[in-house]
Motif scaffolding. Structure first.
Motif, PDB file in Angstrom:
ATOM      1  N   GLY A   1      12.604  -7.292  -2.508  1.00 39.06           N
ATOM      2  CA  GLY A   1      11.455  -6.450  -1.995  1.00 39.06           C
ATOM      3  C   GLY A   1      10.617  -6.253  -3.103  1.00 39.06           C
ATOM      4  O   GLY A   1      10.356  -4.861  -3.571  1.00 39.06           O
ATOM      5  N   ALA A   2      10.129  -6.995  -3.831  1.00 42.72           N
ATOM      6  CA  ALA A   2       9.365  -6.958  -4.988  1.00 42.72           C
ATOM      7  C   ALA A   2       8.155  -6.132  -4.810  1.00 42.72           C
ATOM      8  O   ALA A   2       7.517  -5.569  -5.962  1.00 42.72           O
ATOM      9  N   GLY A   3       7.794  -5.933  -3.585  1.00 42.63           N
ATOM     10  CA  GLY A   3       6.518  -5.164  -3.488  1.00 42.63           C
ATOM     11  C   GLY A   3       6.807  -3.641  -3.719  1.00 42.63           C
ATOM     12  O   GLY A   3       5.699  -2.835  -3.782  1.00 42.63           O
ATOM     13  N   ARG A   4       8.070  -3.339  -3.700  1.00 41.65           N
ATOM     14  CA  ARG A   4       8.106  -1.737  -3.927  1.00 41.65           C
ATOM     15  C   ARG A   4       8.274  -1.699  -5.325  1.00 41.65           C
ATOM     16  O   ARG A   4       8.246  -0.291  -5.743  1.00 41.65           O
ATOM     17  N   ILE A   5       8.449  -2.557  -6.293  1.00 41.72           N
ATOM     18  CA  ILE A   5       8.331  -2.226  -7.602  1.00 41.72           C
ATOM     19  C   ILE A   5       6.839  -2.248  -8.129  1.00 41.72           C
ATOM     20  O   ILE A   5       6.054  -3.287  -8.218  1.00 41.72           O
ATOM     21  N   LEU A   6       6.229  -1.114  -8.475  1.00 37.48           N
ATOM     22  CA  LEU A   6       4.917  -0.786  -9.018  1.00 37.48           C
ATOM     23  C   LEU A   6       3.964  -1.493  -8.075  1.00 37.48           C
ATOM     24  O   LEU A   6       2.966  -2.119  -8.224  1.00 37.48           O
TER      25      LEU A   6
ATOM     26  N   VAL B   1      -5.369 -17.495  -2.330  1.00 36.79           N
ATOM     27  CA  VAL B   1      -6.223 -16.563  -2.747  1.00 36.79           C
ATOM     28  C   VAL B   1      -5.452 -15.349  -2.195  1.00 36.79           C
ATOM     29  O   VAL B   1      -5.047 -14.276  -2.848  1.00 36.79           O
ATOM     30  N   LEU B   2      -5.102 -15.215  -0.849  1.00 37.97           N
ATOM     31  CA  LEU B   2      -4.516 -14.028  -0.051  1.00 37.97           C
ATOM     32  C   LEU B   2      -3.243 -13.881  -0.717  1.00 37.97           C
ATOM     33  O   LEU B   2      -2.674 -12.791  -0.568  1.00 37.97           O
ATOM     34  N   ILE B   3      -2.251 -14.885  -0.604  1.00 27.93           N
ATOM     35  CA  ILE B   3      -0.955 -14.814  -1.327  1.00 27.93           C
ATOM     36  C   ILE B   3      -0.866 -14.287  -2.650  1.00 27.93           C
ATOM     37  O   ILE B   3      -0.178 -13.239  -2.904  1.00 27.93           O
ATOM     38  N   GLY B   4      -2.020 -14.753  -3.566  1.00 29.84           N
ATOM     39  CA  GLY B   4      -2.324 -14.271  -4.717  1.00 29.84           C
ATOM     40  C   GLY B   4      -2.182 -12.915  -4.927  1.00 29.84           C
ATOM     41  O   GLY B   4      -1.678 -12.028  -5.576  1.00 29.84           O
ATOM     42  N   LEU B   5      -3.370 -12.193  -4.265  1.00 32.60           N
ATOM     43  CA  LEU B   5      -3.703 -11.020  -3.983  1.00 32.60           C
ATOM     44  C   LEU B   5      -2.575  -9.959  -3.300  1.00 32.60           C
ATOM     45  O   LEU B   5      -2.425  -8.911  -3.938  1.00 32.60           O
ATOM     46  N   GLY B   6      -1.911 -10.508  -2.237  1.00 32.36           N
ATOM     47  CA  GLY B   6      -0.571  -9.794  -1.914  1.00 32.36           C
ATOM     48  C   GLY B   6       0.415  -9.530  -2.922  1.00 32.36           C
ATOM     49  O   GLY B   6       0.788  -8.384  -3.039  1.00 32.36           O
ATOM     50  N   LEU B   7       0.567 -10.319  -3.742  1.00 34.28           N
ATOM     51  CA  LEU B   7       1.500 -10.335  -4.757  1.00 34.28           C
ATOM     52  C   LEU B   7       1.042  -9.622  -6.073  1.00 34.28           C
ATOM     53  O   LEU B   7       2.117  -8.829  -6.265  1.00 34.28           O
ATOM     54  N   LEU B   8      -0.132  -9.549  -6.442  1.00 29.09           N
ATOM     55  CA  LEU B   8      -0.341  -8.851  -7.346  1.00 29.09           C
ATOM     56  C   LEU B   8      -0.589  -7.542  -7.097  1.00 29.09           C
ATOM     57  O   LEU B   8      -0.321  -6.670  -7.902  1.00 29.09           O
TER      58      LEU B   8
END
Length: 184
Positions: A151-156, A96-103
Motif C-alpha cells: 500500500g505504498a501510495g499511503r506513504i507520503l 507515463v501514467l504508471i510512472g505518474l501514479g507511482l510518483l
C-alpha cells in the motif's frame, strides 16, 4: 528518531506466514515506489517525445529469436495491425501514467498492477535464461507487486487522502470497499 518493530501476519491456503518489520522499512517502501515511478515515467516520456516508438518489429522479430515460450503469441500480436497500433500507444502512455501514479502515490495499486503486467510481458518478450530464470524484468515485476502489497501510495502519497475522501459522510474506501484494489 523513534523506531520499533511491527508484526505482519497473513494466512493463505491454511499456511500462515508472519514476521517483524522495522518501522524504518516505510522509507524503503517509499523509495521502491519512487524508483519505479521515475523509471517508468522517464522511459515512457522518452518514447512519447521521440514519436518513433513502434512495437511491430520487436513483436515479430526479436521475440521469436529469444526462444521465448510465448513467441508464437507475440508474433500473432505483431501480425495484427490494430493490436500493434494499440500497443504503440499503450506502452509509452501506459509507462507515463504508471510512472505518474507511482510518483504521486495516486491509484498506486492500479498503477503497480499494470506495471507488473507490463514487466511480465517484457519478461517473456526479452526471454533469456542463460543465467537463470530471474532477470531484471522479473525482479521489477516483483518490485511492482511489493509496492502494491505494501500500500505504498499511503506513504507520503495522495492515496492516503483519496481513501479518506468522504462520500455521503463516509470515507471512500468504507463506502466502496472495492476501491482498496485501486488505491493504497
Amino acid at each position: 528518531m523513534s523506531s520499533q518493530e511491527v508484526t505482519l501476519e497473513s494466512t493463505i491456503g491454511g499456511f500462515t506466514a508472519s514476521g517483524k518489520l522495522h518501522t524504518l522499512s516505510v522509507w524503503f517502501i517509499l523509495a521502491l515506489r519512487l524508483m519505479m515511478g521515475i523509471a517508468f515515467f522517464q522511459s515512457g516520456l522518452d518514447k512519447v517525445l521521440s514519436g518513433s516508438f513502434s512495437a511491430g518489429g520487436y513483436l515479430t522479430g526479436a521475440v521469436p529469436n529469444s526462444g521465448s515460450p510465448l513467441a508464437d503469441l507475440f508474433v500473432s500480436m505483431g501480425n495484427t495491425p490494430w493490436f500493434v497500433d494499440f500497443v504503440n500507444v499503450a506502452v509509452p502512455w501506459g509507462e507515463v501514467l504508471i510512472g505518474l501514479g507511482l510518483l504521486f502515490g495516486a491509484l498506486t495499486r492500479l498503477a503497480a498492477f499494470w506495471g507488473a503486467f507490463m514487466m511480465l510481458m517484457f519478461y517473456f518478450g526479452n526471454w533469456d535464461v542463460a543465467h537463470g530464470y530471474i532477470n531484471g524484468d522479473f525482479a521489477y515485476m516483483l518490485v511492482f507487486l511489493s509496492v502494491a502489497a505494501f500500500g505504498a501510495g499511503r506513504i507520503l502519497g495522495l492515496d492516503a487522502y483519496i481513501e479518506q475522501y468522504e462520500v455521503g459522510g463516509v470515507p471512500l474506501v468504507e463506502r466502496y470497499p472495492w476501491t482498496r484494489y485501486l488505491l493504497g
